[in-house]
Scaffold this motif. Structure first.
Motif, PDB file in Angstrom:
ATOM      1  N   ARG A  84       0.855  -1.792   0.209  1.00  0.00           N
ATOM      2  CA  ARG A  84       0.170  -0.026  -0.239  1.00  0.00           C
ATOM      3  C   ARG A  84       1.126   0.869   0.708  1.00  0.00           C
ATOM      4  NH1 ARG A  84      -5.587   0.247   0.147  1.00  0.00           N
ATOM      5  NH2 ARG A  84      -5.511  -1.015   1.736  1.00  0.00           N
ATOM      6  N   GLU A  85       1.840   0.840   0.759  1.00  0.00           N
ATOM      7  CA  GLU A  85       2.422   2.310   0.977  1.00  0.00           C
ATOM      8  C   GLU A  85       3.521   2.384  -0.290  1.00  0.00           C
ATOM      9  OE1 GLU A  85       3.628   2.595   5.561  1.00  0.00           O
ATOM     10  OE2 GLU A  85       5.076   1.557   4.307  1.00  0.00           O
TER      11      GLU A  85
ATOM     12  N   ILE B  96      -5.845   9.695  -3.376  1.00  0.00           N
ATOM     13  CA  ILE B  96      -4.344   9.220  -2.295  1.00  0.00           C
ATOM     14  C   ILE B  96      -5.399   9.386  -1.239  1.00  0.00           C
ATOM     15  CG2 ILE B  96      -2.618  10.851  -1.235  1.00  0.00           C
ATOM     16  CD1 ILE B  96      -2.026  11.642  -4.074  1.00  0.00           C
TER      17      ILE B  96
ATOM     18  N   THR C  10       2.279   1.775  -3.204  1.00  0.00           N
ATOM     19  CA  THR C  10       1.844   2.631  -3.933  1.00  0.00           C
ATOM     20  C   THR C  10       1.139   3.699  -3.881  1.00  0.00           C
ATOM     21  OG1 THR C  10       0.447   0.041  -4.492  1.00  0.00           O
ATOM     22  CG2 THR C  10      -1.313   2.259  -5.244  1.00  0.00           C
ATOM     23  N   LEU C  11       0.909   4.092  -2.685  1.00  0.00           N
ATOM     24  CA  LEU C  11       0.876   5.607  -2.171  1.00  0.00           C
ATOM     25  C   LEU C  11       2.166   6.782  -2.602  1.00  0.00           C
ATOM     26  CD1 LEU C  11      -0.254   5.518   1.310  1.00  0.00           C
ATOM     27  CD2 LEU C  11      -1.597   6.340  -1.052  1.00  0.00           C
TER      28      LEU C  11
ATOM     29  N   GLN D 265       3.039  11.226  -8.974  1.00  0.00           N
ATOM     30  CA  GLN D 265       2.414  11.340 -10.067  1.00  0.00           C
ATOM     31  C   GLN D 265       1.608  12.791  -9.649  1.00  0.00           C
ATOM     32  OE1 GLN D 265      -0.195   9.093 -12.085  1.00  0.00           O
ATOM     33  NE2 GLN D 265      -1.291   9.902 -12.718  1.00  0.00           N
ATOM     34  N   LEU D 266       1.031  13.002  -8.308  1.00  0.00           N
ATOM     35  CA  LEU D 266       0.690  14.750  -8.462  1.00  0.00           C
ATOM     36  C   LEU D 266       2.067  14.999  -8.308  1.00  0.00           C
ATOM     37  CD1 LEU D 266      -1.682  16.288  -6.988  1.00  0.00           C
ATOM     38  CD2 LEU D 266      -1.161  14.992  -5.112  1.00  0.00           C
TER      39      LEU D 266
ATOM     40  N   MET E 158      -4.728   5.037 -12.087  1.00  0.00           N
ATOM     41  CA  MET E 158      -4.738   3.544 -10.253  1.00  0.00           C
ATOM     42  C   MET E 158      -5.354   4.472  -9.437  1.00  0.00           C
ATOM     43  SD  MET E 158      -0.418   2.365  -9.218  1.00  0.00           S
ATOM     44  CE  MET E 158      -0.333   4.183  -8.750  1.00  0.00           C
TER      45      MET E 158
ATOM     46  N   MET F 157      -6.788   7.349  -9.500  1.00  0.00           N
ATOM     47  CA  MET F 157      -5.796   9.090 -10.305  1.00  0.00           C
ATOM     48  C   MET F 157      -6.516   9.387 -11.777  1.00  0.00           C
ATOM     49  SD  MET F 157      -4.154   9.753  -8.321  1.00  0.00           S
ATOM     50  CE  MET F 157      -2.089  10.289  -8.712  1.00  0.00           C
TER      51      MET F 157
ATOM     52  N   ARG G 265       2.345  14.132   1.692  1.00  0.00           N
ATOM     53  CA  ARG G 265      -0.159  14.684   1.929  1.00  0.00           C
ATOM     54  C   ARG G 265       0.655  15.988   1.738  1.00  0.00           C
ATOM     55  NH1 ARG G 265      -3.945  16.641   0.378  1.00  0.00           N
ATOM     56  NH2 ARG G 265      -5.599  16.311   0.209  1.00  0.00           N
TER      57      ARG G 265
ATOM     58  N   THR H 146       3.640   6.109  -5.452  1.00  0.00           N
ATOM     59  CA  THR H 146       3.781   6.331  -6.863  1.00  0.00           C
ATOM     60  C   THR H 146       2.433   7.404  -7.529  1.00  0.00           C
ATOM     61  OG1 THR H 146       4.516   3.709  -7.556  1.00  0.00           O
ATOM     62  CG2 THR H 146       3.043   4.806  -8.962  1.00  0.00           C
ATOM     63  N   MET H 147       1.296   7.664  -6.629  1.00  0.00           N
ATOM     64  CA  MET H 147       0.148   8.377  -6.853  1.00  0.00           C
ATOM     65  C   MET H 147       0.815   9.420  -6.321  1.00  0.00           C
ATOM     66  SD  MET H 147      -2.464   5.850  -5.156  1.00  0.00           S
ATOM     67  CE  MET H 147      -4.616   6.491  -5.500  1.00  0.00           C
ATOM     68  N   MET H 148       2.034   9.831  -5.421  1.00  0.00           N
ATOM     69  CA  MET H 148       2.318  10.526  -4.955  1.00  0.00           C
ATOM     70  C   MET H 148       3.450  11.563  -5.660  1.00  0.00           C
ATOM     71  SD  MET H 148       1.866  11.552  -1.034  1.00  0.00           S
ATOM     72  CE  MET H 148       0.684  10.785  -0.113  1.00  0.00           C
TER      73      MET H 148
ATOM     74  N   LEU I 286       4.329   9.852   4.368  1.00  0.00           N
ATOM     75  CA  LEU I 286       3.452   9.733   3.250  1.00  0.00           C
ATOM     76  C   LEU I 286       2.342  10.925   3.759  1.00  0.00           C
ATOM     77  CD1 LEU I 286       2.778   6.289   2.805  1.00  0.00           C
ATOM     78  CD2 LEU I 286       3.762   7.762   0.819  1.00  0.00           C
ATOM     79  N   LEU I 287       2.141  11.264   5.105  1.00  0.00           N
ATOM     80  CA  LEU I 287       1.142  11.834   5.372  1.00  0.00           C
ATOM     81  C   LEU I 287       2.543  13.355   5.857  1.00  0.00           C
ATOM     82  CD1 LEU I 287      -0.342   9.685   8.797  1.00  0.00           C
ATOM     83  CD2 LEU I 287      -1.490  10.643   6.860  1.00  0.00           C
TER      84      LEU I 287
ATOM     85  N   LYS J 270       2.752  16.477 -11.326  1.00  0.00           N
ATOM     86  CA  LYS J 270       1.527  17.814 -11.557  1.00  0.00           C
ATOM     87  C   LYS J 270       1.443  19.256 -10.636  1.00  0.00           C
ATOM     88  CE  LYS J 270      -1.665  14.502 -13.028  1.00  0.00           C
ATOM     89  NZ  LYS J 270      -2.483  13.593 -12.451  1.00  0.00           N
ATOM     90  N   LEU J 271       1.956  19.207  -9.756  1.00  0.00           N
ATOM     91  CA  LEU J 271       2.210  20.091  -8.523  1.00  0.00           C
ATOM     92  C   LEU J 271       3.220  21.057  -9.305  1.00  0.00           C
ATOM     93  CD1 LEU J 271       1.412  18.490  -5.005  1.00  0.00           C
ATOM     94  CD2 LEU J 271       0.214  20.413  -6.576  1.00  0.00           C
TER      95      LEU J 271
ATOM     96  N   ASP K  77      -7.316  13.594  -7.592  1.00  0.00           N
ATOM     97  CA  ASP K  77      -5.791  12.848  -7.665  1.00  0.00           C
ATOM     98  C   ASP K  77      -6.140  12.819  -6.253  1.00  0.00           C
ATOM     99  OD1 ASP K  77      -5.343  12.833 -10.036  1.00  0.00           O
ATOM    100  OD2 ASP K  77      -3.759  13.868 -10.079  1.00  0.00           O
TER     101      ASP K  77
ATOM    102  N   ALA L 123      -3.134  18.493 -15.529  1.00  0.00           N
ATOM    103  CA  ALA L 123      -2.802  19.250 -13.870  1.00  0.00           C
ATOM    104  C   ALA L 123      -3.209  19.866 -13.776  1.00  0.00           C
ATOM    105  CB  ALA L 123      -1.385  19.572 -15.200  1.00  0.00           C
TER     106      ALA L 123
END
Lengths: 285, 109
Positions: A158-159, B82, A161-162, A168-169, B61, B64, A253, A164-166, A249-250, A172-173, B78, B70
């Motif tokens: 899970r971590e 998360i 995965t997170l 990606q975010l 995924m 997302m 976030r 990877t998702m973060m 992770l927190l 973008k940021l 997103d 963006a």
């Protein structure tokens, strides 16, 4: 060494081999063990079909109480194994082979426990029953290693995965912050948050991997107190690693939230009357 | 008047008559190509062909948005995805704690 102990140790060794593999997809260099190597404690006595359960009147209250306790413990473990299986099915970052290995091992455990329960339910004398109940106790050492190991793997999955998702975010940021910076906005605080976010995600990834590394190679203690202490310490370390990753992770976030809010608060660039610069497209919302 | 001249005159008369008929529209109406004004367009036939399927969207995924998007909406999507996974991590942590501290039910001696 009696038959029950042999089966228990066999299952323990099989479980150890099956768990000592890379759990995360990023480390798939070790040959996967054969899934069917994990054999649960076998029921060596007569099968229930050959020994139908007598009427309740033939079972003493003491025997019945022992059977009930044994059934309750077996049901509890089967329930936990089923829950674990559901979680394994949802894992995303492990190899298909590893998931199948875990699935097979859990399925074998459930099958063994189910057969043991059926056998216990047919027991009529305390001597036989005690021998069967001992199998529950012996197999607990395997159970108590398999479940936490798989739970560690699930949490690490899970971590990762997170992360990877973060990431990606974060990309973008970063694009948004860069656009705002190009438009002349002061994004110094946002850049600090972006850097911190990246750092936290990197550390979270490392901690997650460490938790798997420290726990995947453990083997059941089989009554060895030293081994038991080592396993407990390793599992504690894995738990600490996962908690550290979760904390990272927190924090990441929170950084993302800071950046999003910062982007929204940026003033809309205005072009003064005396300016000769081309008008810019605002990136604020 | 020679017969040759007679035949020439006949051909001229016939050709002139044909031109008059063509000019007045008679020949066009009978043999000429049909124009939009004199054709009956059949009504559109309803078909059961489904509309063209939309282009396949990339699988994102765990909810997302597209990796190249963006926009504000994408950022909201997103962060929500998360947060969902972070909640799942909390559940995972609780399950791990329960597994580590598990105690077997006492059995009969």
């Amino acid at each position: 060494m009696n038959t029950h102990m042999k089966y228990t140790m066999l299952a323990a060794v099989a479980m150890t081999v099956s768990m000592a593999v890379p759990l995360l997809a990023s480390a798939q260099t070790v040959t996967m063990p054969t899934p069917d190597a994990a054999t649960p404690p076998a029921v060596s006595a007569a099968t229930p079909s050959s020994a139908p359960r007598p009427t309740s009147a033939a079972v003493t209250p003491k025997v019945q109480t022992a059977i009930d306790k044994a059934d309750k413990e077996i049901d509890r473990r089967i329930s936990a194994l089923n829950d674990l299986q559901a979680r394994i099915d949802a894992m995303q970052r492990v190899t298909a082979n590893f998931k199948q290995t875990l699935t097979t091992n859990i399925s074998n455990q459930i099958t063994g426990l189910t057969q043991l329960k059926a056998k216990i339910d047919t027991d009529t004398d305390m001597t036989t029953l005690k021998a069967d109940v001992k199998m529950i106790t012996d197999s607990y050492r395997v159970y108590m290693l398999v479940i936490p190991q798989a739970r560690v793997a699930a949490s690490a999955d899970r971590e990762v995965t997170l992360v990877t998702m973060m990431n990606q975010l974060g990309a973008k940021l970063q694009a948004r912050v860069s656009a705002a910076q190009s438009a002349g906005a002061d994004v110094s605080k946002l850049l600090v948050a972006l850097t911190d976010m990246s750092s936290k995600l990197s550390d979270a990834s490392a901690q997650s991997q460490a938790s798997v590394s420290v726990s995947a190679g453990l083997s059941p203690d089989n009554g060895d107190a030293t081994k038991q202490a080592q396993n407990a310490a390793a599992m504690k370390t894995a738990r600490a690693d996962l908690l550290a990753a979760q904390k990272d992770l927190l924090a990441a976030r929170k950084d993302a939230d800071t950046i999003v809010k910062g982007l929204k608060s940026l003033p809309t660039p205005t072009v003064s009357a005396s300016s000769t610069a081309p008008s810019t497209t605002t990136t604020t919302q | 008047m020679s017969s040759v001249i007679k035949w020439i005159l006949v051909l001229i008369v016939v050709a002139g008559g044909g031109w008059l008929l063509w000019y007045s529209g008679w020949i066009t109406a009978l043999t000429g190509p049909k124009t939009a004004s004199n054709t009956v367009t059949p009504p559109p036939v309803a078909t059961t062909t489904p509309p063209a399927a939309p282009a396949p969207q990339p699988v994102n995924m765990n909810g997302m948005s597209d990796a190249k998007d963006a926009s504000d909406a994408a950022l909201v999507q997103d962060t929500a995805a998360i947060d969902t996974q972070l909640q799942g991590l909390t559940t995972d942590s609780a399950s791990l704690d329960a597994a580590i501290t598990d105690k077997p039910l006492p059995q009969a001696n």
